[in-house]
Scaffold this active site. Structure first.
Site, PDB file in Angstrom:
ATOM      1  N   CYS A 116       0.868  -1.192   0.000  1.00 35.29           N
ATOM      2  CA  CYS A 116       0.000   0.000   0.000  1.00 35.29           C
ATOM      3  C   CYS A 116       0.897   1.232   0.000  1.00 35.29           C
ATOM      4  CB  CYS A 116      -0.883  -0.024   1.253  1.00 35.29           C
ATOM      5  SG  CYS A 116      -1.989   1.388   1.394  1.00 35.29           S
ATOM      6  N   HIS A 173      -8.645  -3.957  -2.668  1.00 28.77           N
ATOM      7  CA  HIS A 173      -7.813  -3.112  -1.812  1.00 28.77           C
ATOM      8  C   HIS A 173      -8.285  -1.654  -1.848  1.00 28.77           C
ATOM      9  CE1 HIS A 173      -3.682  -1.995  -0.154  1.00 28.77           C
ATOM     10  NE2 HIS A 173      -4.146  -0.833  -0.581  1.00 28.77           N
ATOM     11  N   GLU A 174      -8.513  -1.143  -3.062  1.00 25.62           N
ATOM     12  CA  GLU A 174      -8.861   0.282  -3.192  1.00 25.62           C
ATOM     13  C   GLU A 174     -10.269   0.563  -2.672  1.00 25.62           C
ATOM     14  OE1 GLU A 174      -6.439   2.137  -3.673  1.00 25.62           O
ATOM     15  OE2 GLU A 174      -5.095   0.600  -4.464  1.00 25.62           O
ATOM     16  N   HIS A 195     -10.209   1.030   0.967  1.00 29.52           N
ATOM     17  CA  HIS A 195      -9.781   2.376   1.383  1.00 29.52           C
ATOM     18  C   HIS A 195     -10.974   3.322   1.510  1.00 29.52           C
ATOM     19  CE1 HIS A 195      -5.454   2.518   1.697  1.00 29.52           C
ATOM     20  NE2 HIS A 195      -5.262   1.974   0.514  1.00 29.52           N
TER      21      HIS A 195
HETATM   22 ZN   LIG Z   1      -3.586   1.068  -0.151  1.00 31.29          ZN
END
Ligand SMILES: [Zn+2]
Length: 183
Positions: A90, A132-133, A136
């Site tokens: 990340c 993953h995004e 966020h």
């Molecule tokens: Zn990240």
């Protein structure tokens, strides 16, 4: 080209759920460009708006010259039953990576900056990036997805990292449905 500073682990903005984009306006266009420029400059596979301090549900991705773009207000669903294991990193936790289990194949839907519907289907790295995004945008970091032993090791390495400023590393322990589908 407008490269923005990346917020690092410990910054509360990374733990704050982002708001839906309502206005597909010039500011959104600038945000997408800033995200893309910053992601490319840092060599990342993806970048979410909270990582540059903007609390909106937008991310960009660049897996290859054929697989790149952006998604506004994304959601995703699992295709198939496969999982992938592999190292994940990340840009907000620079220089470190740990094995993280993800769905192998997902399809994301959202909008582009003109407000047109977009579908992105991906496996392997693209699928990992989408998961993953989107995390966020919910204030979730991939640390939360690691198994307990790996997470402990990760926090130790973060505390020793040169960029870490000594703030309290707050990690949410399993508060999120791991295999729930929608990010
Ligand atoms: Zn990240």
């Amino acid at each position: 080209m407008t490269v923005q500073p990346i917020r690092l682990f410990g910054d509360p903005v990374l733990r704050t759920p982002a708001a839906e984009v309502v206005d597909f306006d010039k500011e959104l266009r600038i945000l997408v460009k800033d995200l893309f420029d910053t992601m490319k400059e840092q060599g990342g596979a993806g970048l979410a708006a909270p990582q540059i301090g903007v609390g909106l549900r937008v991310f960009t991705y660049h897996i290859s010259d054929d697989q790149h773009g952006h998604l506004v207000n994304p959601t995703w669903n699992v295709l198939g039953e496969g999982y992938q294991e592999g190292p994940e990193g990340c840009l907000s936790i620079p220089g470190l990576a740990w094995d993280c289990r993800r769905h192998e194949h997902v399809v994301a839907t959202g909008w582009n900056l003109d407000g047109e519907p977009v579908t992105v289907e991906g496996t392997e790295k693209l699928a990992r990036c989408i998961q993953h995004e989107t995390d966020h945008l919910d204030g979730v970091l991939f640390l939360d997805r690691l198994d307990a032993a790996t997470r402990k090791q990760a926090l130790k390495e973060i505390r020793q990292a040169e960029w870490f400023d000594g703030g309290l590393p707050v990690v949410k322990q399993s508060p999120h449905a791991l295999f729930g589908g929608n990010g």
